[in-house]
Design a protein around this motif. Structure first.
Motif, mmCIF file in Angstrom:
data_model
loop_
_atom_site.group_PDB
_atom_site.id
_atom_site.type_symbol
_atom_site.label_atom_id
_atom_site.label_comp_id
_atom_site.label_asym_id
_atom_site.label_seq_id
_atom_site.Cartn_x
_atom_site.Cartn_y
_atom_site.Cartn_z
ATOM 1 N N PRO B 54 0.817 -1.223 0.000
ATOM 2 C CA PRO B 54 0.000 0.000 0.000
ATOM 3 C C PRO B 54 0.845 1.265 0.000
ATOM 4 O O PRO B 54 0.347 2.336 -0.319
ATOM 5 N N ASP B 55 2.115 1.159 0.383
ATOM 6 C CA ASP B 55 2.975 2.339 0.427
ATOM 7 C C ASP B 55 3.762 2.545 -0.863
ATOM 8 O O ASP B 55 4.581 3.465 -0.943
ATOM 9 N N GLU B 56 3.540 1.675 -1.850
ATOM 10 C CA GLU B 56 4.301 1.799 -3.089
ATOM 11 C C GLU B 56 3.964 3.106 -3.792
ATOM 12 O O GLU B 56 2.793 3.465 -3.942
ATOM 13 N N GLU B 57 5.018 3.842 -4.192
ATOM 14 C CA GLU B 57 4.831 5.119 -4.880
ATOM 15 C C GLU B 57 4.948 4.904 -6.386
ATOM 16 O O GLU B 57 5.832 4.180 -6.849
ATOM 17 N N PRO B 58 4.080 5.520 -7.174
ATOM 18 C CA PRO B 58 4.216 5.407 -8.631
ATOM 19 C C PRO B 58 5.465 6.133 -9.112
ATOM 20 O O PRO B 58 5.879 7.134 -8.527
ATOM 21 N N LEU B 59 6.061 5.601 -10.166
ATOM 22 C CA LEU B 59 7.285 6.181 -10.729
ATOM 23 C C LEU B 59 7.015 6.646 -12.158
ATOM 24 O O LEU B 59 6.128 6.134 -12.830
ATOM 25 N N PRO B 60 7.790 7.620 -12.629
ATOM 26 C CA PRO B 60 7.546 8.158 -13.970
ATOM 27 C C PRO B 60 8.136 7.263 -15.059
ATOM 28 O O PRO B 60 9.249 6.756 -14.936
ATOM 29 N N TYR B 61 7.387 7.100 -16.130
ATOM 30 C CA TYR B 61 7.827 6.320 -17.281
ATOM 31 C C TYR B 61 7.460 7.065 -18.555
ATOM 32 O O TYR B 61 6.434 7.751 -18.603
ATOM 33 N N HIS B 62 8.287 6.918 -19.569
ATOM 34 C CA HIS B 62 7.959 7.426 -20.893
ATOM 35 C C HIS B 62 7.161 6.358 -21.634
ATOM 36 O O HIS B 62 7.484 5.175 -21.552
ATOM 37 N N LEU B 63 6.149 6.807 -22.348
ATOM 38 C CA LEU B 63 5.412 5.884 -23.199
ATOM 39 C C LEU B 63 6.166 5.716 -24.513
ATOM 40 O O LEU B 63 6.458 6.694 -25.203
ATOM 41 N N ARG B 75 -0.350 9.756 -25.984
ATOM 42 C CA ARG B 75 0.518 9.605 -27.155
ATOM 43 C C ARG B 75 1.885 9.073 -26.732
ATOM 44 O O ARG B 75 2.293 9.205 -25.582
ATOM 45 N N ALA B 76 2.581 8.537 -27.707
ATOM 46 C CA ALA B 76 3.953 8.077 -27.464
ATOM 47 C C ALA B 76 4.819 9.261 -27.051
ATOM 48 O O ALA B 76 4.716 10.349 -27.613
ATOM 49 N N GLY B 77 5.679 9.037 -26.079
ATOM 50 C CA GLY B 77 6.556 10.096 -25.603
ATOM 51 C C GLY B 77 6.040 10.794 -24.367
ATOM 52 O O GLY B 77 6.793 11.476 -23.677
ATOM 53 N N GLU B 78 4.754 10.643 -24.062
ATOM 54 C CA GLU B 78 4.228 11.289 -22.868
ATOM 55 C C GLU B 78 4.710 10.547 -21.619
ATOM 56 O O GLU B 78 5.128 9.394 -21.677
ATOM 57 N N THR B 79 4.671 11.231 -20.509
ATOM 58 C CA THR B 79 5.096 10.649 -19.239
ATOM 59 C C THR B 79 3.877 10.183 -18.448
ATOM 60 O O THR B 79 2.896 10.924 -18.333
ATOM 61 N N VAL B 80 3.944 8.976 -17.948
ATOM 62 C CA VAL B 80 2.878 8.444 -17.107
ATOM 63 C C VAL B 80 3.497 7.943 -15.811
ATOM 64 O O VAL B 80 4.691 7.618 -15.758
ATOM 65 N N TRP B 81 2.707 7.925 -14.769
ATOM 66 C CA TRP B 81 3.180 7.465 -13.460
ATOM 67 C C TRP B 81 2.552 6.099 -13.187
ATOM 68 O O TRP B 81 1.325 5.976 -13.191
ATOM 69 N N LEU B 82 3.379 5.122 -12.944
ATOM 70 C CA LEU B 82 2.904 3.742 -12.846
ATOM 71 C C LEU B 82 3.445 3.060 -11.593
ATOM 72 O O LEU B 82 4.552 3.352 -11.136
ATOM 73 N N LEU B 83 2.629 2.158 -11.081
ATOM 74 C CA LEU B 83 3.135 1.220 -10.076
ATOM 75 C C LEU B 83 3.881 0.109 -10.807
ATOM 76 O O LEU B 83 3.726 -0.079 -12.021
#
Lengths: 119, 138
Positions: B54-63, B75-83
């Motif tokens: 439950p304490d896991e923080e999402p990290l930034p990823y490039h699509l 779109r491709a190239g956008e940044t998303v925050w993912l577990l």
């Protein structure tokens, strides 16, 4: 910030040196270092001269008589190596002429507090 | 015979019995790591299972490719925050890039020569006199 009140007959002289802000220690001047002094008013002359021992010194003096009270004149010293400049503020008021009304040195005395309220 | 596709109006007996023909349209998309069900990456090959932390923080990823993220087309190239369990083959972690830039800035700062300061020796200030100048200022 240094602020002085300059009279037409005054000549102010300060030795110049270079300091490392991290240590506060005076550092030797690099060979060929050139200091430049500028003034924002033509009535105040700022120059960097060589002292008797060859070290640089800032000289600030009046170039002309002031035609009006001139306050907040800025004198700045820079150098050829791009070190952080130093500046000072010069107030150059019109000196009192014979016959002018002037205030002497202030002195403080006390009186009983007034009793009547204001209007 | 072999060109029959799911959804076409052909009898089941005539449908292709290969593995491709048994998958639905959504199942095939999910199998690519770029699902069309709006969840982002569930079903991506090799993705670890949800950690449940439950304490896991999402990290930034490039699509790396256009995808649905939380039901929104990105779109491709956008940044998303993912577990971690949401990361798929079309996500590139950008944490390493940020660290590299920070290190470059720090190195540039350390390499930059420090600025010294000109000072006036006020303890040795001398005030002398000169004849008063004649003319008034301009």
């Amino acid at each position: 910030m240094i602020t002085i009140t300059l009279k037409p007959t005054d000549v102010y002289t300060w030795p110049l040196s270079i300091v490392d802000p991290a240590t506060g220690q005076t550092e030797p001047l690099p060979a060929g270092e050139v200091f430049t002094a500028t003034s924002t008013s033509p009535a105040v002359l700022a120059t960097v001269n060589a002292a008797a021992d060859g070290s640089p010194e800032l000289v600030v003096k009046a170039a002309t008589l002031p035609d009006a009270n001139t306050l907040g004149i800025k004198v700045e010293v820079t150098d050829s190596t791009g070190d952080v400049a130093v500046d000072l503020t010069v107030d150059y008021p019109v000196p009192a002429a014979p016959g002018d009304i002037t205030l002497g040195p202030a002195s403080l005395t006390q009186q009983p507090a007034p009793t009547a309220p204001g209007p | 015979m072999s060109d029959a596709r799911p959804g076409s109006t052909v009898p089941n007996a005539l449908r292709d019995k290969s593995e491709y023909g048994k998958q639905t349209h959504i199942e095939r998309l999910n199998g690519t790591g770029n699902p069309a069900d709006g969840t982002g990456t569930i079903g991506a090959p090799g993705a670890p299972p949800p950690s449940g932390d439950p304490d896991e923080e999402p990290l930034p990823y490039h699509l790396l490719a256009a995808a649905f993220h939380d039901g929104v087309f990105r779109r491709a190239g956008e940044t998303v925050w993912l577990l971690l369990h949401q990361v798929g083959a079309h996500h590139a972690k950008i944490e390493a890039v940020i660290e590299e830039v920070v290190e470059e800035v720090i190195d540039a700062t350390l390499d930059r020569p420090r600025r010294r300061a000109i000072v006036l020796d006020v303890d040795h200030m001398v005030v002398s006199t000169q004849p008063a100048p004649r003319g008034a200022g301009p």
